[in-house]
Design a protein around this motif. Structure first.
Motif, PDB file in Angstrom:
ATOM      1  N   UNK A  45       0.835  -1.205   0.000  1.00 46.20           N
ATOM      2  CA  UNK A  45       0.000   0.000   0.000  1.00 46.20           C
ATOM      3  C   UNK A  45       0.871   1.257   0.000  1.00 46.20           C
ATOM      4  N   UNK A  46       1.945   1.257   0.799  1.00 50.91           N
ATOM      5  CA  UNK A  46       2.844   2.405   0.839  1.00 50.91           C
ATOM      6  C   UNK A  46       3.555   2.578  -0.501  1.00 50.91           C
ATOM      7  N   UNK A 150       7.262  18.085   7.967  1.00 49.87           N
ATOM      8  CA  UNK A 150       8.279  18.681   7.111  1.00 49.87           C
ATOM      9  C   UNK A 150       9.618  18.603   7.835  1.00 49.87           C
ATOM     10  N   UNK A 151      10.690  18.478   7.068  1.00 47.01           N
ATOM     11  CA  UNK A 151      12.029  18.424   7.645  1.00 47.01           C
ATOM     12  C   UNK A 151      13.036  18.969   6.648  1.00 47.01           C
ATOM     13  N   UNK A 152      14.322  18.820   6.969  1.00 51.69           N
ATOM     14  CA  UNK A 152      15.364  19.328   6.077  1.00 51.69           C
ATOM     15  C   UNK A 152      16.597  18.432   6.143  1.00 51.69           C
ATOM     16  N   UNK A 153      17.205  18.238   4.986  1.00 57.94           N
ATOM     17  CA  UNK A 153      18.493  17.543   4.871  1.00 57.94           C
ATOM     18  C   UNK A 153      19.388  18.432   4.021  1.00 57.94           C
ATOM     19  N   UNK A 154      20.496  18.870   4.571  1.00 58.24           N
ATOM     20  CA  UNK A 154      21.448  19.719   3.842  1.00 58.24           C
ATOM     21  C   UNK A 154      20.742  20.905   3.181  1.00 58.24           C
ATOM     22  N   UNK A 155      19.956  21.618   3.931  1.00 61.79           N
ATOM     23  CA  UNK A 155      19.224  22.805   3.456  1.00 61.79           C
ATOM     24  C   UNK A 155      18.134  22.492   2.433  1.00 61.79           C
ATOM     25  N   UNK A 156      17.911  21.229   2.124  1.00 60.09           N
ATOM     26  CA  UNK A 156      16.807  20.847   1.244  1.00 60.09           C
ATOM     27  C   UNK A 156      15.622  20.438   2.105  1.00 60.09           C
ATOM     28  N   UNK A 157      14.566  21.250   2.084  1.00 57.68           N
ATOM     29  CA  UNK A 157      13.379  20.907   2.856  1.00 57.68           C
ATOM     30  C   UNK A 157      12.617  19.799   2.144  1.00 57.68           C
ATOM     31  N   UNK A 158      11.974  18.946   2.933  1.00 53.24           N
ATOM     32  CA  UNK A 158      11.255  17.809   2.360  1.00 53.24           C
ATOM     33  C   UNK A 158       9.942  17.592   3.083  1.00 53.24           C
ATOM     34  N   UNK A 159       9.050  16.860   2.421  1.00 50.46           N
ATOM     35  CA  UNK A 159       7.785  16.418   3.000  1.00 50.46           C
ATOM     36  C   UNK A 159       7.914  14.932   3.323  1.00 50.46           C
ATOM     37  N   UNK A 160       7.487  14.555   4.522  1.00 48.36           N
ATOM     38  CA  UNK A 160       7.522  13.135   4.891  1.00 48.36           C
ATOM     39  C   UNK A 160       6.106  12.698   5.231  1.00 48.36           C
ATOM     40  N   UNK A 161       5.720  11.544   4.665  1.00 45.95           N
ATOM     41  CA  UNK A 161       4.376  10.998   4.823  1.00 45.95           C
ATOM     42  C   UNK A 161       4.475   9.637   5.521  1.00 45.95           C
ATOM     43  N   UNK A 162       4.094   9.592   6.820  1.00 46.68           N
ATOM     44  CA  UNK A 162       4.162   8.370   7.619  1.00 46.68           C
ATOM     45  C   UNK A 162       2.876   7.561   7.461  1.00 46.68           C
ATOM     46  N   UNK A 163       3.011   6.288   7.142  1.00 45.59           N
ATOM     47  CA  UNK A 163       1.853   5.404   7.038  1.00 45.59           C
ATOM     48  C   UNK A 163       1.430   5.003   8.450  1.00 45.59           C
ATOM     49  N   UNK A 164       0.249   5.443   8.857  1.00 41.59           N
ATOM     50  CA  UNK A 164      -0.200   5.213  10.232  1.00 41.59           C
ATOM     51  C   UNK A 164      -0.550   3.751  10.500  1.00 41.59           C
ATOM     52  N   UNK A 165      -0.939   3.002   9.468  1.00 38.73           N
ATOM     53  CA  UNK A 165      -1.271   1.583   9.665  1.00 38.73           C
ATOM     54  C   UNK A 165      -0.051   0.788  10.120  1.00 38.73           C
ATOM     55  N   UNK A 182       7.341   4.948   5.707  1.00 39.08           N
ATOM     56  CA  UNK A 182       7.024   6.287   5.210  1.00 39.08           C
ATOM     57  C   UNK A 182       7.660   6.505   3.845  1.00 39.08           C
ATOM     58  N   UNK A 183       7.190   7.559   3.175  1.00 36.46           N
ATOM     59  CA  UNK A 183       7.890   8.002   1.977  1.00 36.46           C
ATOM     60  C   UNK A 183       8.164   9.495   2.109  1.00 36.46           C
ATOM     61  N   UNK A 191      12.529  14.177  -6.088  1.00 35.46           N
ATOM     62  CA  UNK A 191      12.717  12.759  -5.774  1.00 35.46           C
ATOM     63  C   UNK A 191      11.748  12.296  -4.688  1.00 35.46           C
ATOM     64  N   UNK A 192      11.255  11.069  -4.833  1.00 39.39           N
ATOM     65  CA  UNK A 192      10.428  10.415  -3.819  1.00 39.39           C
ATOM     66  C   UNK A 192      11.170   9.165  -3.362  1.00 39.39           C
ATOM     67  N   UNK A 193      11.449   9.085  -2.052  1.00 39.66           N
ATOM     68  CA  UNK A 193      12.152   7.937  -1.472  1.00 39.66           C
ATOM     69  C   UNK A 193      11.218   7.195  -0.524  1.00 39.66           C
ATOM     70  N   UNK A 194      11.336   5.873  -0.495  1.00 38.96           N
ATOM     71  CA  UNK A 194      10.515   5.037   0.387  1.00 38.96           C
ATOM     72  C   UNK A 194      11.404   4.437   1.471  1.00 38.96           C
ATOM     73  N   UNK A 195      10.895   4.410   2.705  1.00 38.97           N
ATOM     74  CA  UNK A 195      11.607   3.771   3.824  1.00 38.97           C
ATOM     75  C   UNK A 195      10.690   2.724   4.443  1.00 38.97           C
ATOM     76  N   UNK A 196      11.095   1.475   4.323  1.00 42.07           N
ATOM     77  CA  UNK A 196      10.353   0.370   4.922  1.00 42.07           C
ATOM     78  C   UNK A 196      11.074  -0.017   6.211  1.00 42.07           C
ATOM     79  N   UNK A 197      10.374   0.072   7.332  1.00 44.95           N
ATOM     80  CA  UNK A 197      10.961  -0.247   8.633  1.00 44.95           C
ATOM     81  C   UNK A 197      10.629  -1.698   8.972  1.00 44.95           C
ATOM     82  N   UNK A 198      11.593  -2.583   8.838  1.00 44.33           N
ATOM     83  CA  UNK A 198      11.370  -4.009   9.096  1.00 44.33           C
ATOM     84  C   UNK A 198      11.433  -4.336  10.584  1.00 44.33           C
ATOM     85  N   UNK A 199      11.689  -3.357  11.439  1.00 42.04           N
ATOM     86  CA  UNK A 199      11.827  -3.606  12.877  1.00 42.04           C
ATOM     87  C   UNK A 199      10.546  -3.356  13.653  1.00 42.04           C
TER      88      UNK A 199
END
Length: 200
Positions: A45-46, A150-165, A182-183, A191-199
């Motif tokens: 789904x993510x 919202x956050x920032x990495x090296x002066x690049x602001x980004x949007x982060x979308x956490x999957x609540x499920x 989240x993505x 760029x759109x990056x996906x992070x799958x937390x297996x923990x």
């Protein structure tokens, strides 16, 4: 006098033990598979949502290209499906033409990107946006699918979308809304990056 043969009306102890053993074996085999299937469904789904978001971002940029790159050296914009978006401008280390806010209602500069900008991107880029919120106190209510920050990495602001499920409760009973899959959308890089937390 008619005699009736003895009729067994219940389970013998051996039969009961066999039933318990069979049910236990099924539980050991089936429950982990069900948990894996549920987790893989969340991941799928993510990935689907991140893919749709990425496609919408690229479509908005393609519309800007097709329109002849409307804007100025410092501000770009596009009319994407009837909605005006502010787009990234050319700068060192960045790419131009990617949406970051609604024109006239959101931030005019990428450096001012806010949580509300990220929420309106989700709501206006996608055909059927999922219910999302920027309010951490409402995120655990069960009526939202994504928590936005919202956050920032090296002066690049980004949007982060956490999957609540997929938010983990760490066995405390209270959801940690930023502990899960989240993505991330980085407008300066398109760029759109996906992070799958297996923990979890």
């Amino acid at each position: 006098m008619t005699q009736y043969p003895n009729r067994q009306t219940g389970l013998s102890l051996i039969e009961l033990v066999i039933v318990v053993v069979v049910v236990s074996i099924l539980a050991v085999v089936v429950v982990p598979r069900y948990i894996d299937i549920a987790e893989e469904a969340k991941v799928a789904a993510l990935q689907g949502m991140a893919g749709s978001f990425s496609t919408a971002v690229l479509s908005a940029r393609a519309q800007w290209e097709a329109d002849g790159k409307p804007g100025t050296q410092s501000r770009n914009w596009v009319n994407y499906d009837g909605t005006l978006f502010n787009l990234t401008a050319a700068k060192t280390g960045g790419r131009e033409g990617y949406p970051f806010a609604l024109q006239g209602q959101g931030s005019s500069q990428l450096g001012q990107l806010s949580e509300q900008d990220c929420l309106t991107l989700m709501d206006n880029l996608l055909q059927n946006p999922p219910p999302s919120t920027t309010d951490a106190s409402e995120a655990g209510s069960g009526q939202y699918q994504y928590f936005v920050e919202v956050g920032a990495i090296s002066d690049n602001r980004f949007c982060r979308y956490y999957q609540l499920a997929s938010a983990s409760d760490f066995w405390t009973g209270k959801k940690a809304i930023t502990a899960g899959h989240y993505f991330t959308y980085i407008p300066a890089l398109g760029r759109v990056d996906i992070k799958i937390d297996r923990n979890i």
